[in-house]
Structures are given as C-alpha cells and as structure tokens.
Design a protein around this motif. Structure first.
Motif, PDB file in Angstrom:
ATOM      1  N   LEU A 147       0.846  -1.193   0.000  1.00 49.59           N
ATOM      2  CA  LEU A 147       0.000   0.000   0.000  1.00 49.59           C
ATOM      3  C   LEU A 147       0.879   1.239   0.000  1.00 49.59           C
ATOM      4  O   LEU A 147       1.851   1.337   0.753  1.00 49.59           O
ATOM      5  N   ASN A 148       0.529   2.171  -0.862  1.00 51.27           N
ATOM      6  CA  ASN A 148       1.166   3.483  -0.876  1.00 51.27           C
ATOM      7  C   ASN A 148       0.051   4.512  -0.744  1.00 51.27           C
ATOM      8  O   ASN A 148      -0.954   4.442  -1.451  1.00 51.27           O
ATOM      9  N   LEU A 149       0.209   5.435   0.188  1.00 53.28           N
ATOM     10  CA  LEU A 149      -0.830   6.428   0.432  1.00 53.28           C
ATOM     11  C   LEU A 149      -0.238   7.818   0.317  1.00 53.28           C
ATOM     12  O   LEU A 149       0.801   8.117   0.915  1.00 53.28           O
ATOM     13  N   ARG A 150      -0.912   8.674  -0.422  1.00 50.33           N
ATOM     14  CA  ARG A 150      -0.515  10.072  -0.559  1.00 50.33           C
ATOM     15  C   ARG A 150      -1.650  10.947  -0.040  1.00 50.33           C
ATOM     16  O   ARG A 150      -2.808  10.747  -0.402  1.00 50.33           O
ATOM     17  N   ALA A 151      -1.330  11.903   0.833  1.00 53.78           N
ATOM     18  CA  ALA A 151      -2.331  12.823   1.360  1.00 53.78           C
ATOM     19  C   ALA A 151      -1.991  14.236   0.926  1.00 53.78           C
ATOM     20  O   ALA A 151      -0.837  14.673   1.025  1.00 53.78           O
ATOM     21  N   ASP A 152      -2.979  14.950   0.432  1.00 56.47           N
ATOM     22  CA  ASP A 152      -2.808  16.334   0.003  1.00 56.47           C
ATOM     23  C   ASP A 152      -3.992  17.153   0.498  1.00 56.47           C
ATOM     24  O   ASP A 152      -4.922  16.632   1.108  1.00 56.47           O
ATOM     25  N   CYS A 153      -3.948  18.448   0.234  1.00 56.66           N
ATOM     26  CA  CYS A 153      -5.038  19.341   0.601  1.00 56.66           C
ATOM     27  C   CYS A 153      -5.367  20.235  -0.578  1.00 56.66           C
ATOM     28  O   CYS A 153      -4.505  20.540  -1.392  1.00 56.66           O
ATOM     29  N   THR A 154      -6.618  20.659  -0.626  1.00 65.42           N
ATOM     30  CA  THR A 154      -6.944  21.764  -1.513  1.00 65.42           C
ATOM     31  C   THR A 154      -6.563  23.048  -0.795  1.00 65.42           C
ATOM     32  O   THR A 154      -6.399  23.065   0.418  1.00 65.42           O
ATOM     33  N   GLY A 155      -6.426  24.134  -1.513  1.00 68.27           N
ATOM     34  CA  GLY A 155      -6.085  25.386  -0.873  1.00 68.27           C
ATOM     35  C   GLY A 155      -4.628  25.425  -0.447  1.00 68.27           C
ATOM     36  O   GLY A 155      -3.817  24.580  -0.839  1.00 68.27           O
ATOM     37  N   PRO A 156      -4.265  26.400   0.401  1.00 68.49           N
ATOM     38  CA  PRO A 156      -2.858  26.577   0.809  1.00 68.49           C
ATOM     39  C   PRO A 156      -2.468  25.592   1.902  1.00 68.49           C
ATOM     40  O   PRO A 156      -2.241  25.953   3.050  1.00 68.49           O
ATOM     41  N   CYS A 157      -2.389  24.331   1.534  1.00 68.09           N
ATOM     42  CA  CYS A 157      -2.109  23.279   2.510  1.00 68.09           C
ATOM     43  C   CYS A 157      -1.344  22.177   1.797  1.00 68.09           C
ATOM     44  O   CYS A 157      -1.624  21.858   0.637  1.00 68.09           O
ATOM     45  N   THR A 158      -0.355  21.587   2.466  1.00 61.20           N
ATOM     46  CA  THR A 158       0.414  20.492   1.886  1.00 61.20           C
ATOM     47  C   THR A 158       0.409  19.295   2.821  1.00 61.20           C
ATOM     48  O   THR A 158       0.353  19.442   4.042  1.00 61.20           O
ATOM     49  N   GLY A 159       0.467  18.110   2.232  1.00 64.13           N
ATOM     50  CA  GLY A 159       0.514  16.875   3.008  1.00 64.13           C
ATOM     51  C   GLY A 159       1.789  16.109   2.739  1.00 64.13           C
ATOM     52  O   GLY A 159       2.875  16.683   2.672  1.00 64.13           O
ATOM     53  N   GLY A 160       1.672  14.792   2.552  1.00 60.42           N
ATOM     54  CA  GLY A 160       2.855  13.981   2.315  1.00 60.42           C
ATOM     55  C   GLY A 160       2.488  12.549   2.002  1.00 60.42           C
ATOM     56  O   GLY A 160       1.322  12.215   1.772  1.00 60.42           O
ATOM     57  N   THR A 161       3.496  11.666   2.002  1.00 56.43           N
ATOM     58  CA  THR A 161       3.328  10.264   1.634  1.00 56.43           C
ATOM     59  C   THR A 161       3.429   9.376   2.857  1.00 56.43           C
ATOM     60  O   THR A 161       4.239   9.612   3.750  1.00 56.43           O
TER      61      THR A 161
END
Length: 431
Positions: free
Chosen positions: A180-194
């Motif tokens: 499993l590989n999971l990537r999380a992001d955000c809309t707008g001025p927000c950053t996530g990661g892996t």
C-alpha cells in the motif's frame, strides 16, 4: 478453398485449447479480457492481469482495488478493534457532546461508524479498502481481502501531524500479499505527504503505522478552506499483477485562517468552539462561571444554547475599557477585600473579551465563591450584592492568580480552537 480455410481455423482452435489445458487452465478461465472488453464496473479500479501469468492460469483475469463503503458489520467491528488496540475510549466518550473535542482523536472513530468523523479541532477518517481477483466475466471472485485505513489528527496550528494506520481485517487463504502506498494532500494553501511508500500490508490482526505532516500557509488577516484528499495505490505481490492500481477518497473540510494569534491554523467550524475550565485548576474563577450559568436568569452566560461571541474589536485598549466599565467605574466600583480573599480581584463574566462582556456594573451581581473541605462548588457561593434573577453579569471575588490563569486559558483556547472575531463559543466548567 473456403472449406480448407475453415478446416485450418478449426485445427488452430483445437491446438490453442490443447495448449491451454497443458498450462492447467480451462479455455473459459484462461481467456484473456479482449482488447475491447471494459473493466468490471462497481469494484473500484480494475486492471487486467498479464496473459500467461500464474494469476491468469488460476482464472484471475482482473485485479480490482476499491476503497469506501458500504462496510459490513464485520468490517466495522474489525475497524473498531483496530482503533481500540491503542487504548480504551475515554470515559466520557459515550455521552460526549459532538462539538467537544475528545482527548484522543481516535475516539471519534471508536464511537462512530461514519467514514469522516470530526470535532472542532480533531478528526478521524476510517476508510474501508478491498482487493479482489476476479474472473474473465468480471463477476466471479477468485480471491479477496478487506481492510481499513484510519487517519486521525488534532489540528489548530500551522503544522500538525496525522497518525495513519492500515491493516487487513480479513482475507481468503490464497490471496497474495499486497503493498500500500498512500498520498495525502489538501486543496487550498495546505500540503501533506506520503505514507507507507509501498510497504507490505501485514497479516490479519497487525497493522502498519506512520505519520504525515501537514502545513498550511494563509496570508495575514485572511481565511480559506481546505479539504484533505487521499490517494492510495495497491499492488499484489504476484507475477502478472498490474501495478499502480489506485483509488481516491476525501477527508474533512477545514477552515484555515491567519486571524488568531501569531500565525495560521485550521479548525472544523461546523462545530462550535468551546473553552473548558477545570474547577480543580481555576478554582474560584471556574466556580464563578458555573454559578452564572446556573443562576442568572436574564443574561448571556456562554452555554451552548446561549453562547458568547469573540468581540470583533480585539484591541487590548478596548478590552481594558470594557473591564473598567464593569469593575472600576461608578456607580459601583468593585469592593476588593483582602480579608475575604487574599490578593482579591474582580473577575467579570461574561468575559470582557466577548461581545457580551463589559456591562455597566450596576447591572451585575457580586458573589464570593468559597472552598469547603478543599472542594470548590457552586453550592458554597455567597451573593454579596445584586439580584441573580435580573442581573446581566457577575463580578466575583477571585485571587489575582486564579483570575489571571483563567484569562490565559481563554486566550490559549481562542488560539487553539481558532475562534475568530465575531465567532460564537460556549463555556464548559467541569471538575
């Protein structure tokens, strides 16, 4: 001539059948999806297995990866066991107000079956996942496995950490292992990661665990909205498996602002903010607020049904002006008495920092909280002046230390719960 061509075609078909039987598969099972045949619908993202592979020979023509419900009762039970493995839910979870943040964000998943569960400053997302090997008809399930991905976090600051857990909750005996590989992001001025990065999902009853760091950047005095987005990729560890089979889902919406404190932060503003005062910590100050909520008949006292609002004018000079109006000005300056309370001070409620605060002191009732046997309780409050039935505010004899500590708690909660100017909030007093 036509008859000869038909004969050659028949011989070729018989030869293909014999070859397939030699490989140990029936013609129907081994028949690959034709170039024009669409992938099975309603089973997530499906991709064809490789012709001639071991999976194809056992009848598995499609590998399908799906996230989302509906989760079965068995799935939900397994999810809650997984969440519960990290400690029991807090004692107050069963009766918890949905607008009150739990001590542990995982409690939101322990107590509910929704996929996205939120409070003001916490969230927990529980997402069922499923892997299947299907036959050439797209309907026959050859092998399958089910599991869950749980993400939870406490927000409120420029940067926050999300805990990520993934596990298989049930599988058939011959289902190959999966990554499993999971990537999380955000809309707008927000950053996530892996998260995970292609790690193998462990056996039933065990889990993968990691963390994702989110960061938000919002211009000063502005606000925006961001939604968490998840992108998962799954691969079966068996020859002939298509790679990059994927699916997506959505997390909570958050309001992110740079209007509170010294930097940006986020909250779920569909839940009203609250400020909690413990009597064991704030003593006479906390008792004063609780007494006001229980005894003032015609005042706004910061209950959930009758909340306070952060004053849109948050200038310190304006707050001091309001506090003087309640505590210092005529006709009733607050009668500090060190014989009653050492380092006596005027603690006003509603707070001067609220829109409802700053009432003229002739509208207030004066009270004296007392501890009996070391216990602070509203039953021991003495009314010194005024009528609780008509009063619009309370002035209380509280030590300077407790008064200041309660004010600091209000300021800290305003920052952590992201209570912007004009926004409502309610006051909780507990032990």
């Amino acid at each position: 001539m036509k008859r000869a061509r038909r004969l050659l075609a028949a011989i070729a078909a018989l030869a293909l059948t014999a070859a397939l039987l030699t490989l140990g598969a029936s013609p129907a099972a081994a028949a690959p999806p034709s170039a024009g045949r669409a992938a099975p619908q309603g089973h997530g993202t499906c991709a064809a297995t490789a012709p001639g592979s071991a999976l194809r020979r056992q009848g598995a023509a499609w590998f399908c990866f799906k996230t989302g419900g509906p989760a079965t009762a068995r799935d939900l039970a397994a999810m809650h066991r997984l969440a519960g493995a990290h400690g029991p839910a807090t004692a107050r979870v069963a009766a918890r107000d949905p607008d009150v943040d739990p001590a542990d964000p995982l409690d939101l998943c322990r107590e509910g079956i929704k996929e996205v569960n939120t409070a003001r400053s916490t969230y927990c997302v529980q997402r069922p996942i499923g892997y299947e090997l299907r036959g050439a008809d797209g309907k026959t399930v050859i092998e399958h496995a089910e599991g869950v991905v749980i993400t939870s976090a406490r927000v409120g600051k420029t940067e926050w950490e999300e805990e990520v857990r993934a596990a298989i909750t049930q599988k058939t005996d011959k289902m190959p292992k999966m990554t499993l590989n999971l990537r999380a992001d955000c809309t707008g001025p927000c950053t996530g990661g892996t998260a995970f990065g292609g790690q193998v999902l462990p056996a039933v009853g065990r889990e993968l665990f990691t963390k994702i760091t989110y960061r938000t950047t919002v211009a000063k005095d502005s606000e925006t909205r961001s939604q968490l987005l998840y992108h998962a990729t799954g691969t079966i560890l068996a020859p002939g498996t298509p790679r990059n089979t994927m699916d997506d889902w959505q997390g909570p919406w958050l309001r992110c602002d740079n209007k509170v404190g010294s930097g940006p932060g986020c909250a779920d503003d569909t839940h009203m903010a609250n400020v909690t005062f413990h009597k064991s910590q704030y003593r006479a100050a906390a008792v004063s607020y609780e007494w006001a909520q229980k005894n003032l008949k015609s005042a706004v006292t910061g209950t959930k049904m009758n909340p306070l609002h952060r004053d849109p004018n948050s200038e310190e000079s304006w707050t001091k002006t309001k506090r003087r109006r309640t505590c210092e000005n005529l006709p009733y300056p607050f009668p500090r008495d060190p014989l009653l309370v050492p380092e006596d001070s005027c603690d006003e409620f509603p707070f001067a920092r609220s829109s409802e605060g700053g009432k003229p002191n002739n509208l207030c009732v004066d009270i004296l909280p007392k501890a009996v046997g070391g216990v602070w309780d509203v039953a021991n409050v003495r009314v010194m002046r005024g009528d609780p039935d008509t009063a619009a505010c309370v002035r209380s004899h509280v030590t300077e230390q407790d008064n200041e500590a309660a004010g600091n708690e209000l300021a800290q909660a305003t920052r952590s719960a992201r209570i912007i100017n004009g926004e409502p909030y309610f006051v909780i007093v507990d032990n």
